[in-house]
Design a protein around this motif. Structure first.
Motif, PDB file in Angstrom:
ATOM      1  N   UNK A 195       4.895  63.057 160.767  1.00 25.58           N
ATOM      2  CA  UNK A 195       4.518  64.444 160.456  1.00 25.58           C
ATOM      3  C   UNK A 195       5.690  65.394 160.669  1.00 25.58           C
ATOM      4  N   UNK A 196       6.584  65.074 161.613  1.00 30.34           N
ATOM      5  CA  UNK A 196       7.759  65.917 161.816  1.00 30.34           C
ATOM      6  C   UNK A 196       8.747  65.767 160.665  1.00 30.34           C
ATOM      7  N   UNK A 197       8.898  64.543 160.159  1.00 30.01           N
ATOM      8  CA  UNK A 197       9.769  64.336 159.009  1.00 30.01           C
ATOM      9  C   UNK A 197       9.210  65.042 157.775  1.00 30.01           C
ATOM     10  N   UNK A 198       7.898  64.981 157.602  1.00 32.64           N
ATOM     11  CA  UNK A 198       7.258  65.678 156.478  1.00 32.64           C
ATOM     12  C   UNK A 198       7.479  67.183 156.586  1.00 32.64           C
ATOM     13  N   UNK A 199       7.285  67.746 157.770  1.00 34.88           N
ATOM     14  CA  UNK A 199       7.505  69.182 157.968  1.00 34.88           C
ATOM     15  C   UNK A 199       8.948  69.553 157.649  1.00 34.88           C
ATOM     16  N   UNK A 205      13.162  72.666 151.739  1.00 37.08           N
ATOM     17  CA  UNK A 205      13.085  73.134 150.363  1.00 37.08           C
ATOM     18  C   UNK A 205      13.014  72.047 149.319  1.00 37.08           C
ATOM     19  N   UNK A 206      13.001  70.790 149.737  1.00 38.24           N
ATOM     20  CA  UNK A 206      12.895  69.693 148.781  1.00 38.24           C
ATOM     21  C   UNK A 206      11.539  69.677 148.088  1.00 38.24           C
ATOM     22  N   UNK A 207      11.543  69.180 146.861  1.00 31.93           N
ATOM     23  CA  UNK A 207      10.302  68.860 146.160  1.00 31.93           C
ATOM     24  C   UNK A 207      10.077  67.356 146.270  1.00 31.93           C
ATOM     25  N   UNK A 208       8.893  66.957 146.699  1.00 28.45           N
ATOM     26  CA  UNK A 208       8.599  65.536 146.853  1.00 28.45           C
ATOM     27  C   UNK A 208       8.164  64.949 145.522  1.00 28.45           C
ATOM     28  N   UNK A 273      15.951  68.427 144.553  1.00 28.37           N
ATOM     29  CA  UNK A 273      16.232  69.833 144.819  1.00 28.37           C
ATOM     30  C   UNK A 273      15.826  70.636 143.590  1.00 28.37           C
ATOM     31  N   UNK A 274      14.928  71.586 143.740  1.00 26.71           N
ATOM     32  CA  UNK A 274      14.470  72.391 142.598  1.00 26.71           C
ATOM     33  C   UNK A 274      15.631  73.149 141.936  1.00 26.71           C
TER      34      UNK A 274
END
Length: 274
Positions: A195-199, A205-208, A273-274
């Motif tokens: 959950x910390x890596x996801x946060x 600012x990455x798009x998954x 990266x958007x």
């Protein structure tokens, strides 16, 4: 992700074992320098032959490279990529490759005919590259060797061109008690709570593009059933993906008993990266 500076080290470790904070991410400059010195050649000292006989091609293809289509890449960065073998599936589509690698023993003049430039990282986490330099970055099983993970992820984002991809694969379990020597592991490595890596990924600012759990705790036992590294076997990787997707396994970061050890050990992100 940082810790309360008023906490004792014992308190910080306990919070880290509970997955509430990432141990090392709030270290000061001196602590980071010491960690970096301990880890710089840690993987190399475990045995350089292991890096040459790369054991995760099928895993990387299924969860990572398959999401990139057939595009060509102007400039690729491999973070901690050793001899660069992890990049071999896409080398024919790469115009230029740079590898960020602290261990001087890991050097290749080329990867299947494509020349490679080697750059040494800084302990601070600052990457010695201009903004928007790369259109693909691979960082596969590297961040958990680094104390200041949030700093480095921010730098990966900075150095990635808009529309570019970052592949990140990391263990999301503690990997045992890192205060004690562990067989087959370097001195400092520890997993990053999921959950910390996801946060961190989201806040940077990455798009998954894709996120998959992988490397179930018992999958390595398949080495008794197949020849060669298990994660080079496409069938094993597909089965591993299925098992990891089941919602019945423990989500504990630091396992305290055998049952809690039954879980998906890693996560694989394809980010853009958007």
């Amino acid at each position: 992700m940082t810790a309360d500076s008023s906490l004792t080290n014992a308190d910080a470790v306990e919070l880290a074992f509970r997955g509430e904070q990432l141990y090392g991410d709030d270290f000061d400059e001196e602590q980071i320098e010491q960690w970096f010195a301990d880890e710089a050649e840690g993987y190399y000292n475990l045995g350089s032959d292991a890096a040459k006989a790369y054991g995760y091609h099928a895993l990387n293809k299924r969860h990572g490279f398959s999401a990139l289509g057939h595009q060509r890449f102007r400039h690729v960065l491999g973070v901690g990529s050793a001899y660069g073998e992890e990049l071999s599936p896409i080398v024919p589509r790469c115009e230029r490759i740079t590898i960020l690698e602290p261990a001087p023993g890991f050097v290749a003049t080329d990867i299947h005919g494509v020349s490679v430039d080697y750059v040494k990282p800084e302990a601070s986490g600052d990457l010695p590259f201009d903004d928007e330099t790369f259109d693909l970055i691979t960082c596969l099983g590297v961040l958990h060797h680094i104390p200041n993970v949030s700093k480095v992820v921010g730098e990966l984002f900075r150095c990635l061109a808009p529309g570019g991809y970052a592949l990140i694969r990391e263990p999301t379990t503690s990997m045992g008690d890192w205060r004690q020597p562990r067989s087959g592991l370097t001195k400092r490595e520890r997993g990053i709570p999921a959950h910390l890596l996801e946060d961190l990924v989201q806040s940077t600012g990455f798009r998954t593009v894709r996120k998959r759990r992988c490397t179930f705790s018992l999958t390595s036992r398949a080495r008794y059933l197949v020849s060669g590294p298990v994660y080079n076997n496409a069938s094993i990787v597909r089965l591993d993906e299925l098992v990891c997707s089941l919602p019945i396994w423990s989500r504990r970061y630091h396992a305290r008993n055998a049952l809690q050890k039954l879980r998906a050990v890693s996560v694989f992100y394809v980010l853009q990266r958007p």
